[in-house]
Scaffold this active site. Sequence first.
Site, short mmCIF file in Angstrom:
data_model
loop_
_atom_site.label_atom_id
_atom_site.label_comp_id
_atom_site.label_asym_id
_atom_site.label_seq_id
_atom_site.Cartn_x
_atom_site.Cartn_y
_atom_site.Cartn_z
N CYS A 2 -33.52 -4.17 -8.77
CA CYS A 2 -32.64 -3.52 -7.82
C CYS A 2 -32.69 -4.32 -6.54
O CYS A 2 -33.48 -5.25 -6.42
CB CYS A 2 -33.14 -2.10 -7.54
SG CYS A 2 -33.44 -1.16 -9.03
N ARG A 27 -28.29 -7.94 -8.18
CA ARG A 27 -29.56 -7.43 -8.71
C ARG A 27 -29.38 -6.08 -9.42
O ARG A 27 -30.34 -5.50 -9.91
CB ARG A 27 -30.57 -7.25 -7.57
CG ARG A 27 -30.81 -8.51 -6.77
CD ARG A 27 -31.77 -8.25 -5.63
NE ARG A 27 -33.09 -8.01 -6.15
CZ ARG A 27 -33.99 -8.95 -6.42
NH1 ARG A 27 -33.70 -10.21 -6.17
NH2 ARG A 27 -35.16 -8.64 -6.91
N TRP A 73 -30.29 -0.89 -10.58
CA TRP A 73 -30.06 -1.17 -12.00
C TRP A 73 -31.08 -0.33 -12.73
O TRP A 73 -32.28 -0.61 -12.66
CB TRP A 73 -30.24 -2.66 -12.28
CG TRP A 73 -29.86 -3.05 -13.67
CD1 TRP A 73 -28.61 -3.41 -14.10
CD2 TRP A 73 -30.72 -3.16 -14.81
NE1 TRP A 73 -28.64 -3.72 -15.44
CE2 TRP A 73 -29.92 -3.57 -15.91
CE3 TRP A 73 -32.08 -2.93 -15.04
CZ2 TRP A 73 -30.43 -3.78 -17.19
CZ3 TRP A 73 -32.59 -3.14 -16.32
CH2 TRP A 73 -31.77 -3.56 -17.37
N ASN A 99 -37.79 -1.59 -5.64
CA ASN A 99 -37.34 -2.55 -6.64
C ASN A 99 -38.54 -2.88 -7.51
O ASN A 99 -39.57 -3.29 -6.99
CB ASN A 99 -36.81 -3.81 -5.94
CG ASN A 99 -36.61 -4.96 -6.91
OD1 ASN A 99 -36.29 -4.74 -8.08
ND2 ASN A 99 -36.82 -6.18 -6.44
N GLY A 100 -38.40 -2.71 -8.83
CA GLY A 100 -39.49 -3.05 -9.73
C GLY A 100 -39.74 -1.92 -10.72
O GLY A 100 -38.92 -0.99 -10.84
N GLU A 470 -23.90 -20.31 -26.92
CA GLU A 470 -23.67 -20.02 -25.51
C GLU A 470 -22.25 -19.46 -25.30
O GLU A 470 -22.05 -18.51 -24.55
CB GLU A 470 -23.91 -21.30 -24.69
CG GLU A 470 -23.61 -21.21 -23.21
CD GLU A 470 -24.33 -20.07 -22.49
OE1 GLU A 470 -25.28 -19.48 -23.02
OE2 GLU A 470 -23.89 -19.74 -21.37
N LYS A 474 -21.36 -15.73 -23.76
CA LYS A 474 -20.51 -15.56 -22.58
C LYS A 474 -19.37 -14.60 -22.87
O LYS A 474 -19.05 -13.74 -22.06
CB LYS A 474 -19.97 -16.94 -22.18
CG LYS A 474 -19.86 -17.16 -20.73
CD LYS A 474 -21.07 -17.75 -20.06
CE LYS A 474 -22.37 -17.08 -20.29
NZ LYS A 474 -23.48 -17.75 -19.67
N GLU A 477 -20.68 -10.90 -23.18
CA GLU A 477 -21.22 -10.22 -22.00
C GLU A 477 -20.17 -9.83 -20.98
O GLU A 477 -20.36 -8.86 -20.25
CB GLU A 477 -22.36 -11.04 -21.34
CG GLU A 477 -21.93 -12.26 -20.58
CD GLU A 477 -23.10 -12.90 -19.82
OE1 GLU A 477 -23.23 -14.12 -19.90
OE2 GLU A 477 -23.84 -12.18 -19.15
N HIS A 493 -23.86 -18.04 -46.33
CA HIS A 493 -25.08 -17.34 -46.76
C HIS A 493 -25.08 -15.89 -46.29
O HIS A 493 -26.14 -15.28 -46.17
CB HIS A 493 -26.32 -18.07 -46.25
CG HIS A 493 -26.44 -19.46 -46.82
ND1 HIS A 493 -26.72 -19.70 -48.13
CD2 HIS A 493 -26.26 -20.67 -46.24
CE1 HIS A 493 -26.74 -21.01 -48.36
NE2 HIS A 493 -26.46 -21.62 -47.21
N LYS A 588 -27.79 -9.86 -12.41
CA LYS A 588 -27.96 -11.31 -12.35
C LYS A 588 -29.41 -11.72 -12.55
O LYS A 588 -29.71 -12.71 -13.19
CB LYS A 588 -27.44 -11.81 -11.00
CG LYS A 588 -27.48 -13.31 -10.84
CD LYS A 588 -26.45 -13.97 -11.72
CE LYS A 588 -26.49 -15.46 -11.68
NZ LYS A 588 -25.82 -16.03 -12.88
#
Length: 593
Positions: A2, A27, A73, A99-100, A470, A474, A477, A493, A588
Site C-alpha cells: 500500500c 502500490r 491493496w 503498509n505491509g 511474456e 501482458k 494482465e 501434447h 506495481k
Amino acid sequence: MCGIVGAVGFINPKEYIIEGLKKLEYRGYDSAGVAMLSDNTIKIIKDKGTIDHLATLLPECFDTDLAIGHTRWATHGAPNKTNSHPHISKSKKISIVHNGVIENYLDVKSFLNKHNYDFATSTDTEVVVNLIELFYEQNGDMLTALQKSMRILKGSYALCIINVDDPNSIYIMKNCSPLLIGACEDFTLVSSDAGAMTKYTDRFIELSDLEYGKIQKDKVEIYNINGQRVDKVATKKNLEDLEIDLNGYPHYMLKEIDEIENVIHKIISQYYVDDEFNFDKDLLSDMRRADNIIFIACGTSYHASLVGGRYFEVYNKSASIYFASEWAFHPTFPGNKPFVILISQSGETADVIHCQKIINEHKIPHLVITNTDGSTLQRNAMYYLLLYAGREISVASTKAYVAQVALLAILSRALGDIKQVITDLYKCIDIIRDIRYHWQDKIKDIAMQIKDIKDVFYLGRGYDYFMALEASLKLKEISYIHSEAFAGGEIKHGPIALIEQGMPVIIFITDPEITHSIRGNVEEVKARGAKTFTIARDSLSRETDTIIIQEYPSYLSSVAVSPFAFYLAYYVSLFKGYNVDKPRNLAKSVTVE
Ligand code: F6R
C-alpha cells in the site's frame, strides 16, 4: 503493498495528501482514506475506490496541520470501506496507516482479546493500532509504546500514527517496508516513496528496518529497537529520477513502450564505454568462475531470466531459473560454484527479498539487476546493476523488461568480450522503430479482432517461446482475456485439445533453425480451426504472415519483438475500455509474499 503519506506542521495539507497518494497508486488502488487531527478529535474519511473518488468525499479545505493518508491493496480483508485505512483504536485516540503485512497478527489479536479489545475489521492493521494503544495506556509514552510493539510485531510494516494527546507529531515505525521523511522548510512530510514528496522537497531521510520515532514541524527523532537515538541526516535525491509525467500521452504504458528505444541507447551508453564493456571487474571474475548461474525472479522479470539463462550457455555454464516464490521455500544452489542473479524492476518484490536474505546467509555471490536506485534489493546486494530505464509507472512492465534482457545480453557477452552484441542491439532499435511507426495500425487491427474473444494462445520455440510467455502475461494482465503461451512442440501434447473454430493463436517465427517446426505448429492449429496471426522475420516470412519484422539475430527476440506484444496488449485493453495503467487486482510493487 500500500502507499502511505503524512504531513505535520503543514497548514491545510489536502493537496499534498491527495497528490501524494495519487503518485503512490502504483502500490495499490482498491481503497483509500485520510485521517486528520483537529480540536482533540481524529476525523477519518475513507472509502472503497480510487484516490479520485476519495477526493470527492473530502472537504474543500483541511482544517488541520496534521494528516495521514493511505492507498490500499488488500491483503487481510476485502477491499471495502470498513477494511480501508486509516484505522482507529478502541478509545478513538490513536489512528494509523500501514503498509505491509503483520505475520503474527492472529496471536496479537488473541493477546488483545484478553485485554478486552474487540475488532471491527478483518485487517492486521487494526490489531497494530490497538496494541500501540494498550502500551500507551500502560505507560503514557508513545515512543515507549512503539518500541514495545516493535518487539512483538512480526512481519513488514511502514506505519504513520497519530495520537490526539500529541497534536504536533506523527509517530513512525518501520520494518521491511520503505518509509522516508521529506525535510521541508516549514513542515515535515513522510511517505513510503520519495516520489510522493518531490513537489515540496528533494531532501529525504530514509528509515532503516526496526527503527521508530516521531516527526514534528521542525524536528525528527529516530530510535532503534533498543531505544537508542539514531542520528540521520537528510540526503539530496535527484528529482528528475523521481518525477513522473505523462508528457501528453493518454497512458503511462504507451509512453513507456515508446521509450524502449531510448532505454536501449541508455543501457548501451552505461555498460559500453569507449568501445569497452563497462562492468565491475570483480563481478565479471566471479561470474567467469561460476559453473552455474541461478536466476531468481517473479513475473515479467522471471521471463527475462529465462532468456538470460540461455545467454550464459555460450560459456558452457549451466543455468537454473526459479520463481522467487518457489525457491524461497525450497532453496537450492545447483553447481559447484553457483552465482545468483536476482532480477526485479522495483527492487522491492517481497518474494525476491526473501530469497536474497537466504543467499546472503549462505554467502553465495550474487548480483541484483534492478531499475530502482536505492531499493531494498540493491542496498543488500553484493553486486548490483541498474537498468536506467527511467521510472516505470504503468503496472504492466514493458521498458524495464526490454532493459533487463538487453542488459543480460551485454553482461553475458562481456564475459567473453563479444562486442558484436552492441551492433546487434542497435539493429534491434531499428526494428523497434519499424514496429512503432509502420505496424501500429496493423496491431490495432489485430487488437480489434481479438478484443471480444475469451481465450488466446501464443506459440513460439526457443527464444520465441520466452517471448510468447511474456506476450501472454501482458495480454492477460491488462485485458483480462484468458491467454496462455506454449512452446510450439508442446501443443500436441495436450493444449491442442482446446483449439476451437476461430480461436486466435499468435505465433512468433524468428529463428531460422526452428522455422520448419514452428511452421508445422501453425498448420496443426489452423487445421483445428484456429485463426492464426504470425509474426515472422523477413527472411523466414511468407506472404500470408500478419507482421513481417526486419532481420535481427534471434537471441534478441525479446528485445526486438516485444514492443509488438506490448502494443497489442495495450490496444486490446484500451478498446475494451479498461484502465490500462491500473489493471484490477494488481499493483506495481508486490511487497507482500
Ligand atoms: C507484469 C509485471 C509483474 C512483475 C512482477 C515482478 O507486467 O510487471 O509480473 O514483473 O511483479 O516485479 P519486479 O520486477 O518489480 O520484481
